[in-house]
Design a protein around this motif. Sequence first.
Motif, short mmCIF file in Angstrom:
data_model
loop_
_atom_site.label_atom_id
_atom_site.label_comp_id
_atom_site.label_asym_id
_atom_site.label_seq_id
_atom_site.Cartn_x
_atom_site.Cartn_y
_atom_site.Cartn_z
N LEU A 4 0.95 -0.74 -0.01
CA LEU A 4 0.10 0.10 -0.03
C LEU A 4 0.88 1.11 -0.13
O LEU A 4 1.82 1.99 0.97
N VAL A 5 1.10 1.88 -0.95
CA VAL A 5 1.49 3.35 -0.80
C VAL A 5 0.27 4.54 -0.57
O VAL A 5 -1.13 4.89 -0.76
N LEU A 6 1.07 5.57 1.14
CA LEU A 6 0.53 6.30 0.98
C LEU A 6 1.02 7.69 0.70
O LEU A 6 2.24 7.40 0.63
N ASN A 7 0.07 9.16 0.37
CA ASN A 7 0.81 10.20 0.16
C ASN A 7 1.63 10.74 1.22
O ASN A 7 1.15 9.97 2.39
N ALA A 8 1.99 11.82 1.48
CA ALA A 8 3.08 12.18 2.57
C ALA A 8 2.15 12.45 3.67
O ALA A 8 2.01 12.34 5.02
N GLY A 9 0.62 13.03 2.82
CA GLY A 9 -0.69 13.21 4.71
C GLY A 9 -0.92 12.25 4.25
O GLY A 9 -2.24 12.27 5.29
N TYR A 10 -0.77 10.35 3.92
CA TYR A 10 -1.06 9.29 5.06
C TYR A 10 -1.99 9.31 4.09
O TYR A 10 -3.29 8.22 4.50
N GLU A 11 -2.75 9.57 3.24
CA GLU A 11 -3.63 9.51 2.21
C GLU A 11 -3.30 8.26 1.41
O GLU A 11 -2.74 7.68 0.65
N PRO A 12 -4.22 6.91 1.68
CA PRO A 12 -4.39 5.94 0.18
C PRO A 12 -3.80 6.38 -1.23
O PRO A 12 -5.18 6.96 -1.00
N LEU A 13 -2.92 6.26 -1.56
CA LEU A 13 -2.97 6.43 -3.48
C LEU A 13 -3.49 4.99 -4.16
O LEU A 13 -3.85 5.41 -5.30
N ALA A 14 -2.40 4.29 -3.74
CA ALA A 14 -2.46 3.18 -4.56
C ALA A 14 -1.82 2.05 -4.16
O ALA A 14 -1.41 1.69 -3.20
N VAL A 15 -1.90 0.51 -5.09
CA VAL A 15 -1.72 -0.22 -4.42
C VAL A 15 -0.55 -1.12 -5.69
O VAL A 15 -0.89 -0.91 -6.82
N VAL A 16 1.23 -1.76 -5.24
CA VAL A 16 1.31 -1.80 -5.46
C VAL A 16 3.27 -2.64 -5.79
O VAL A 16 2.40 -3.20 -3.67
N SER A 17 3.33 -3.45 -6.71
CA SER A 17 3.95 -4.83 -6.51
C SER A 17 5.17 -4.26 -4.97
O SER A 17 5.34 -3.14 -4.80
N PHE A 18 5.34 -5.43 -4.15
CA PHE A 18 6.69 -4.59 -3.75
C PHE A 18 7.66 -4.07 -4.40
O PHE A 18 8.28 -3.57 -3.84
N LYS A 19 7.95 -4.99 -5.30
CA LYS A 19 9.40 -5.12 -6.29
C LYS A 19 9.48 -3.45 -6.67
O LYS A 19 10.48 -2.03 -6.05
N ARG A 20 8.00 -2.98 -7.23
CA ARG A 20 8.05 -1.13 -6.89
C ARG A 20 8.35 -0.75 -6.48
O ARG A 20 8.71 1.05 -5.80
N ALA A 21 7.80 -1.08 -4.66
CA ALA A 21 6.78 -0.31 -4.07
C ALA A 21 8.68 -0.49 -2.92
O ALA A 21 10.24 0.44 -2.59
N LEU A 22 10.19 -1.81 -3.42
CA LEU A 22 11.46 -1.14 -3.16
C LEU A 22 12.31 -0.57 -4.03
O LEU A 22 13.41 -0.07 -2.95
N VAL A 23 11.86 -0.12 -4.45
CA VAL A 23 12.63 0.84 -5.69
C VAL A 23 12.73 2.48 -5.17
O VAL A 23 13.25 3.12 -4.92
N LEU A 24 10.94 2.18 -5.16
CA LEU A 24 10.54 3.79 -4.25
C LEU A 24 11.06 4.11 -3.01
O LEU A 24 11.78 5.52 -2.97
N VAL A 25 12.11 3.22 -1.83
CA VAL A 25 12.06 3.12 -1.54
C VAL A 25 13.71 3.31 -1.00
O VAL A 25 14.85 3.73 -0.51
N MET A 26 14.27 2.30 -2.29
CA MET A 26 16.02 2.48 -2.29
C MET A 26 16.31 3.84 -2.83
O MET A 26 17.01 4.11 -2.85
N ASN A 27 15.82 4.65 -3.97
CA ASN A 27 15.62 5.70 -4.71
C ASN A 27 15.30 6.64 -2.86
O ASN A 27 15.40 8.24 -4.11
N GLU A 28 14.91 6.55 -2.14
CA GLU A 28 14.90 7.72 -0.74
C GLU A 28 13.34 8.64 -1.69
O GLU A 28 13.46 9.55 -0.80
N LYS A 29 12.80 7.79 -1.72
CA LYS A 29 11.14 8.76 -2.43
C LYS A 29 10.21 7.98 -1.77
O LYS A 29 8.97 8.65 -1.32
N ALA A 30 10.89 6.67 -0.84
CA ALA A 30 9.72 6.70 0.25
C ALA A 30 10.24 5.88 1.46
O ALA A 30 11.12 5.67 1.63
N THR A 31 9.71 5.92 2.61
CA THR A 31 10.03 5.23 3.36
C THR A 31 9.15 4.18 3.68
O THR A 31 7.98 4.33 3.77
N VAL A 32 9.63 3.41 4.71
CA VAL A 32 8.82 1.80 5.00
C VAL A 32 7.84 2.27 6.30
O VAL A 32 8.91 2.63 7.23
#
Length: 165
Positions: A4-32
């Motif tokens: 589950l991907v949350l916006n910076a205001g904790y609003e649910p945005l989308a559901v993505v694969s864990f691979k896409r989520a990991l890429v966002l975290v590794m590129n420092e665009k998201a935190t777990v």
Amino acid sequence: MRTLVLNAGYEPLAVVSFKRALVLVMNEKATVIEHIPEDPVWGTGGSYDRPAVILLTRYVRVPGGRTIPVTRRGVLRRDAHRCGYCGRSASTIDHILPRSRGGADSWENLVACCLKCNNLKSDRTPQEMGWELRLTPGAPRGAQWTVRGTDRTDPSWEPYLALAA
């Protein structure tokens, strides 16, 4: 595995694969925020927790009110696969005001219907049949409808989806 991907205001945005989520975290665009500890992901840089919920570091502006498209599947899901007239298991949908009389394909004019009631009603209105609707049809609300992919939720998502409802 989905995340589950949350916006910076904790609003649910989308559901993505864990691979896409990991890429966002590794590129420092998201935190777990929530992770699945028993199933880490191994990479060249070490091991990473498999993310269940991530929070974007920057706010993403969502365009105007999200409208939910009317679909047969959506009407059946909204009405819990129960006939709007008799309450039995529904497999079809029915126009309350028939299309031949100007009835629209809208959330307010469609209801889940069993085959028997649909055939009996035919090209008439419920009032002409002497029937009453068991529910008031309308557009569905809540995060389960606006956030794509949340029809099959993960238990760790519940607190975040409840905030959006």
